[in-house]
Design a protein around this motif. Structure first.
Motif, PDB file in Angstrom:
ATOM      1  N   ARG A 290       0.810  -1.216   0.000  1.00  0.00           N
ATOM      2  CA  ARG A 290       0.000   0.000   0.000  1.00  0.00           C
ATOM      3  C   ARG A 290       0.843   1.265   0.000  1.00  0.00           C
ATOM      4  O   ARG A 290       0.322   2.362  -0.126  1.00  0.00           O
ATOM      5  CB  ARG A 290      -0.926   0.025   1.220  1.00  0.00           C
ATOM      6  N   SER A 291       2.149   1.117   0.139  1.00  0.00           N
ATOM      7  CA  SER A 291       3.028   2.283   0.139  1.00  0.00           C
ATOM      8  C   SER A 291       4.391   1.881  -0.397  1.00  0.00           C
ATOM      9  O   SER A 291       4.719   0.690  -0.485  1.00  0.00           O
ATOM     10  CB  SER A 291       3.166   2.874   1.547  1.00  0.00           C
ATOM     11  N   VAL A 292       5.166   2.887  -0.743  1.00  0.00           N
ATOM     12  CA  VAL A 292       6.525   2.655  -1.216  1.00  0.00           C
ATOM     13  C   VAL A 292       7.433   3.711  -0.602  1.00  0.00           C
ATOM     14  O   VAL A 292       7.040   4.878  -0.435  1.00  0.00           O
ATOM     15  CB  VAL A 292       6.601   2.709  -2.761  1.00  0.00           C
ATOM     16  N   GLY A 293       8.629   3.298  -0.205  1.00  0.00           N
ATOM     17  CA  GLY A 293       9.589   4.240   0.356  1.00  0.00           C
ATOM     18  C   GLY A 293      10.118   5.193  -0.686  1.00  0.00           C
ATOM     19  O   GLY A 293      10.253   4.847  -1.868  1.00  0.00           O
ATOM     20  N   LEU A 294      10.430   6.402  -0.267  1.00  0.00           N
ATOM     21  CA  LEU A 294      10.992   7.427  -1.140  1.00  0.00           C
ATOM     22  C   LEU A 294      12.430   7.700  -0.708  1.00  0.00           C
ATOM     23  O   LEU A 294      12.674   8.059   0.448  1.00  0.00           O
ATOM     24  CB  LEU A 294      10.166   8.713  -1.059  1.00  0.00           C
ATOM     25  N   VAL A 295      13.371   7.528  -1.616  1.00  0.00           N
ATOM     26  CA  VAL A 295      14.780   7.680  -1.275  1.00  0.00           C
ATOM     27  C   VAL A 295      15.470   8.626  -2.250  1.00  0.00           C
ATOM     28  O   VAL A 295      14.979   8.882  -3.361  1.00  0.00           O
ATOM     29  CB  VAL A 295      15.516   6.321  -1.268  1.00  0.00           C
ATOM     30  N   ALA A 296      16.616   9.139  -1.826  1.00  0.00           N
ATOM     31  CA  ALA A 296      17.426  10.018  -2.664  1.00  0.00           C
ATOM     32  C   ALA A 296      18.187   9.183  -3.694  1.00  0.00           C
ATOM     33  O   ALA A 296      18.889   8.247  -3.322  1.00  0.00           O
ATOM     34  CB  ALA A 296      18.410  10.812  -1.807  1.00  0.00           C
ATOM     35  N   PRO A 297      18.080   9.496  -4.999  1.00  0.00           N
ATOM     36  CA  PRO A 297      18.781   8.715  -6.015  1.00  0.00           C
ATOM     37  C   PRO A 297      20.275   9.009  -6.063  1.00  0.00           C
ATOM     38  O   PRO A 297      21.050   8.233  -6.615  1.00  0.00           O
ATOM     39  CB  PRO A 297      18.102   9.139  -7.315  1.00  0.00           C
ATOM     40  N   HIS A 298      20.669  10.132  -5.537  1.00  0.00           N
ATOM     41  CA  HIS A 298      22.068  10.521  -5.427  1.00  0.00           C
ATOM     42  C   HIS A 298      22.169  11.525  -4.295  1.00  0.00           C
ATOM     43  O   HIS A 298      21.149  11.891  -3.691  1.00  0.00           O
ATOM     44  CB  HIS A 298      22.589  11.121  -6.747  1.00  0.00           C
ATOM     45  N   PRO A 325       2.147  -1.014 -11.469  1.00  0.00           N
ATOM     46  CA  PRO A 325       3.434  -1.390 -10.887  1.00  0.00           C
ATOM     47  C   PRO A 325       4.401  -0.214 -10.815  1.00  0.00           C
ATOM     48  O   PRO A 325       4.325   0.712 -11.625  1.00  0.00           O
ATOM     49  CB  PRO A 325       3.944  -2.463 -11.851  1.00  0.00           C
ATOM     50  N   ILE A 326       5.321  -0.293  -9.857  1.00  0.00           N
ATOM     51  CA  ILE A 326       6.357   0.709  -9.680  1.00  0.00           C
ATOM     52  C   ILE A 326       7.696  -0.009  -9.621  1.00  0.00           C
ATOM     53  O   ILE A 326       7.832  -1.038  -8.940  1.00  0.00           O
ATOM     54  CB  ILE A 326       6.133   1.510  -8.380  1.00  0.00           C
ATOM     55  N   ALA A 327       8.664   0.508 -10.341  1.00  0.00           N
ATOM     56  CA  ALA A 327       9.988  -0.123 -10.377  1.00  0.00           C
ATOM     57  C   ALA A 327      10.930   0.558  -9.398  1.00  0.00           C
ATOM     58  O   ALA A 327      10.896   1.791  -9.242  1.00  0.00           O
ATOM     59  CB  ALA A 327      10.577  -0.044 -11.788  1.00  0.00           C
ATOM     60  N   LYS A 328      11.730  -0.226  -8.731  1.00  0.00           N
ATOM     61  CA  LYS A 328      12.758   0.327  -7.856  1.00  0.00           C
ATOM     62  C   LYS A 328      13.636   1.290  -8.643  1.00  0.00           C
ATOM     63  O   LYS A 328      14.069   0.989  -9.751  1.00  0.00           O
ATOM     64  CB  LYS A 328      13.612  -0.798  -7.275  1.00  0.00           C
ATOM     65  N   GLY A 329      13.888   2.471  -8.091  1.00  0.00           N
ATOM     66  CA  GLY A 329      14.692   3.473  -8.778  1.00  0.00           C
ATOM     67  C   GLY A 329      13.903   4.396  -9.675  1.00  0.00           C
ATOM     68  O   GLY A 329      14.455   5.370 -10.199  1.00  0.00           O
ATOM     69  N   ASP A 344      12.736  28.229  -5.848  1.00  0.00           N
ATOM     70  CA  ASP A 344      12.500  26.886  -5.328  1.00  0.00           C
ATOM     71  C   ASP A 344      13.250  25.861  -6.172  1.00  0.00           C
ATOM     72  O   ASP A 344      13.388  26.019  -7.398  1.00  0.00           O
ATOM     73  CB  ASP A 344      11.003  26.552  -5.353  1.00  0.00           C
ATOM     74  N   GLU A 345      13.712  24.811  -5.517  1.00  0.00           N
ATOM     75  CA  GLU A 345      14.352  23.716  -6.228  1.00  0.00           C
ATOM     76  C   GLU A 345      13.520  22.454  -6.041  1.00  0.00           C
ATOM     77  O   GLU A 345      12.964  22.213  -4.963  1.00  0.00           O
ATOM     78  CB  GLU A 345      15.772  23.479  -5.709  1.00  0.00           C
ATOM     79  N   ALA A 346      13.401  21.652  -7.093  1.00  0.00           N
ATOM     80  CA  ALA A 346      12.674  20.383  -7.034  1.00  0.00           C
ATOM     81  C   ALA A 346      13.656  19.255  -7.322  1.00  0.00           C
ATOM     82  O   ALA A 346      14.163  19.130  -8.433  1.00  0.00           O
ATOM     83  CB  ALA A 346      11.531  20.377  -8.038  1.00  0.00           C
ATOM     84  N   LEU A 347      13.929  18.459  -6.310  1.00  0.00           N
ATOM     85  CA  LEU A 347      14.894  17.371  -6.429  1.00  0.00           C
ATOM     86  C   LEU A 347      14.171  16.041  -6.566  1.00  0.00           C
ATOM     87  O   LEU A 347      13.124  15.824  -5.946  1.00  0.00           O
ATOM     88  CB  LEU A 347      15.803  17.339  -5.197  1.00  0.00           C
ATOM     89  N   PRO A 348      14.713  15.119  -7.357  1.00  0.00           N
ATOM     90  CA  PRO A 348      14.018  13.844  -7.580  1.00  0.00           C
ATOM     91  C   PRO A 348      14.091  12.920  -6.376  1.00  0.00           C
ATOM     92  O   PRO A 348      15.102  12.855  -5.674  1.00  0.00           O
ATOM     93  CB  PRO A 348      14.783  13.248  -8.771  1.00  0.00           C
ATOM     94  N   LEU A 349      13.014  12.199  -6.149  1.00  0.00           N
ATOM     95  CA  LEU A 349      12.991  11.102  -5.193  1.00  0.00           C
ATOM     96  C   LEU A 349      12.515   9.858  -5.932  1.00  0.00           C
ATOM     97  O   LEU A 349      11.608   9.935  -6.778  1.00  0.00           O
ATOM     98  CB  LEU A 349      12.060  11.398  -4.014  1.00  0.00           C
ATOM     99  N   VAL A 350      13.105   8.725  -5.627  1.00  0.00           N
ATOM    100  CA  VAL A 350      12.802   7.503  -6.366  1.00  0.00           C
ATOM    101  C   VAL A 350      12.249   6.432  -5.430  1.00  0.00           C
ATOM    102  O   VAL A 350      12.396   6.510  -4.202  1.00  0.00           O
ATOM    103  CB  VAL A 350      14.046   6.968  -7.104  1.00  0.00           C
ATOM    104  N   ALA A 351      11.634   5.434  -6.025  1.00  0.00           N
ATOM    105  CA  ALA A 351      11.065   4.324  -5.263  1.00  0.00           C
ATOM    106  C   ALA A 351      12.174   3.486  -4.653  1.00  0.00           C
ATOM    107  O   ALA A 351      13.155   3.142  -5.313  1.00  0.00           O
ATOM    108  CB  ALA A 351      10.188   3.467  -6.162  1.00  0.00           C
ATOM    109  N   ALA A 352      11.999   3.143  -3.396  1.00  0.00           N
ATOM    110  CA  ALA A 352      13.013   2.362  -2.693  1.00  0.00           C
ATOM    111  C   ALA A 352      12.954   0.885  -3.055  1.00  0.00           C
ATOM    112  O   ALA A 352      13.935   0.164  -2.866  1.00  0.00           O
ATOM    113  CB  ALA A 352      12.841   2.519  -1.181  1.00  0.00           C
ATOM    114  N   GLN A 353      11.816   0.424  -3.570  1.00  0.00           N
ATOM    115  CA  GLN A 353      11.683  -0.976  -3.926  1.00  0.00           C
ATOM    116  C   GLN A 353      10.626  -1.140  -5.014  1.00  0.00           C
ATOM    117  O   GLN A 353       9.865  -0.214  -5.292  1.00  0.00           O
ATOM    118  CB  GLN A 353      11.286  -1.824  -2.704  1.00  0.00           C
ATOM    119  N   ASP A 354      10.606  -2.312  -5.629  1.00  0.00           N
ATOM    120  CA  ASP A 354       9.561  -2.637  -6.598  1.00  0.00           C
ATOM    121  C   ASP A 354       8.233  -2.801  -5.877  1.00  0.00           C
ATOM    122  O   ASP A 354       8.181  -3.328  -4.751  1.00  0.00           O
ATOM    123  CB  ASP A 354       9.878  -3.945  -7.326  1.00  0.00           C
TER     124      ASP A 354
END
Length: 374
Positions: A290-298, A325-329, A344-354
């Motif tokens: 029901r949820s996915v982690g959000l992580v910094a890609p760099h 579906p959501i792909a890791k990264g 303002d700056e908008a930085l990317p956040l990516v999925a922590a897992q599939d």
């Protein structure tokens, strides 16, 4: 969804004067912050010449990562390809009916800008040049490159049927580095390469002159003029630049070096979060989870003019709930960074897992929880 603010970052200060940049097209980005430090017609379409080969290598990297292409695979220089491309522009001197590994082809494409290597790669991977350029255009669409079209894998003159923009080239190059760091490190940043007993130098004017320079690609034809996608990294901070349309290579060399040095000196980077840092969760609909982690890609940072101070406020934004579906990264959210007196700056956040798409039970669960207001 609010993210915790890090320690205060060092109020507006005068920006050091820029060097002269005479190129009609230019762009300089602080990658860690996403901040545009310099921009001139960055969405204007132009002919890329050998800058095309960045996408050629990107397609190869994607296929390798997917297990659809191996570095030890060998592709043949067909007689008709040899007749058309032998000795045309930059070359790695592939012989008629010679067989070359994918690793050597990538090295030739990236380091000595081999036109013949690009065509052998294209035909080996897709069976034909049109088949391969279709793959290039598909990847461009996935990356959101809206001002780009490829008609050739090597950028040779094609009456304007291949075009790009500086903004798109920067986006592509950042994807190349962040999605495939090991392959990038293996094949990019080399000063020279030897093929057929002949050693050739890389024409990148940053190498040997700008500390930390490790890419990306030069381009030149009479149609396009002299262009460069260049990047350098220092103490974990990466700058990415694109210039295009120079009449003389000496101007490209001197001004691109000065632009990068100005970027490092006139702007300071204030770290926010390291690569892989978990910043929050996003709701997912129709997924096994029901949820996915959000992580910094760099590594993520705030870029400010040297001497400027300000306390950032941070917020996570996404169009939710996300749909599986959501792909890791996969980029699924942004971290919005606000500092008084700064854009303002908008930085990317990516999925922590599939997150796989769920079945009937997952849809029933989502429907029940929606009725329950959860």
């Amino acid at each position: 969804m609010e993210a915790p603010a890090p320690a205060p970052a060092p109020a507006p200060a005068a920006l050091a004067p820029m060097p002269e940049i005479s190129a009609p097209i230019g762009l300089l980005i602080d990658v860690n912050s996403g901040r545009v430090l310099f921009e001139r017609q960055s969405h204007r379409r132009f002919v890329p010449a050998s800058l095309t080969k960045i996408m050629t290598s990107y397609v190869a990297f994607e296929l390798i990562a997917q297990g659809k292409l191996r570095l030890d695979q060998r592709f043949t220089m067909k007689p008709e390809t040899f007749a058309k491309w032998h000795g045309v522009g930059s070359t790695m001197f592939l012989g008629n009916m010679s067989q070359t590994s994918v690793a050597d082809l990538i090295e030739g494409i990236v380091t000595v800008s081999a036109n013949d290597g690009c065509v052998v790669m294209a035909e080996g991977v897709a069976g034909s040049v049109p088949g391969f350029t279709a793959m290039m255009n598909a990847e461009a669409r996935k990356l959101g490159m809206r001002d780009t079209h490829y008609n050739t894998p090597n950028g040779w003159m094609d009456e304007g049927q291949t075009w790009v923009s500086a903004a798109d080239l920067a986006k592509l190059s950042m994807a190349l580095i962040t999605r495939h760091p090991a392959l990038y490190q293996r094949f990019y940043g080399h000063h020279q390469a030897t093929f057929g007993g002949i050693t050739q130098n890389n024409h990148n004017p940053l190498y040997g002159h700008v500390d930390g320079a490790d890419g990306v690609k030069t381009g030149f034809t009479n149609e396009a003029g002299y262009g460069l996608v260049g990047t350098a990294i220092r103490n974990g901070r990466r700058l990415m630049m694109v210039v295009g349309g120079y009449d003389r290579p000496v101007d490209r060399a001197e001004q691109s070096r000065a632009l990068l040095e100005w970027g490092f000196a006139a702007w300071t980077s204030h770290p926010l979060f390291p690569k892989g840092a978990h910043l929050g969760e996003a709701r997912v609909q129709e997924g096994e989870a029901r949820s996915v982690g959000l992580v910094a890609p760099h590594d993520l940072a705030l870029a400010l003019p040297a001497g400027a101070t300000g306390r950032p406020t941070l917020a996570i934004r996404y169009k939710g709930p996300l749909r599986a579906p959501i792909a890791k990264g996969q980029q699924v959210a942004t971290l919005v960074v606000k500092v008084a007196g700064q854009p303002d700056e908008a930085l990317p956040l990516v999925a922590a897992q599939d997150v796989a798409k769920g079945g009937v039970l997952a849809r029933l669960r989502d429907g029940f929880l929606a009725l329950a207001g959860r």
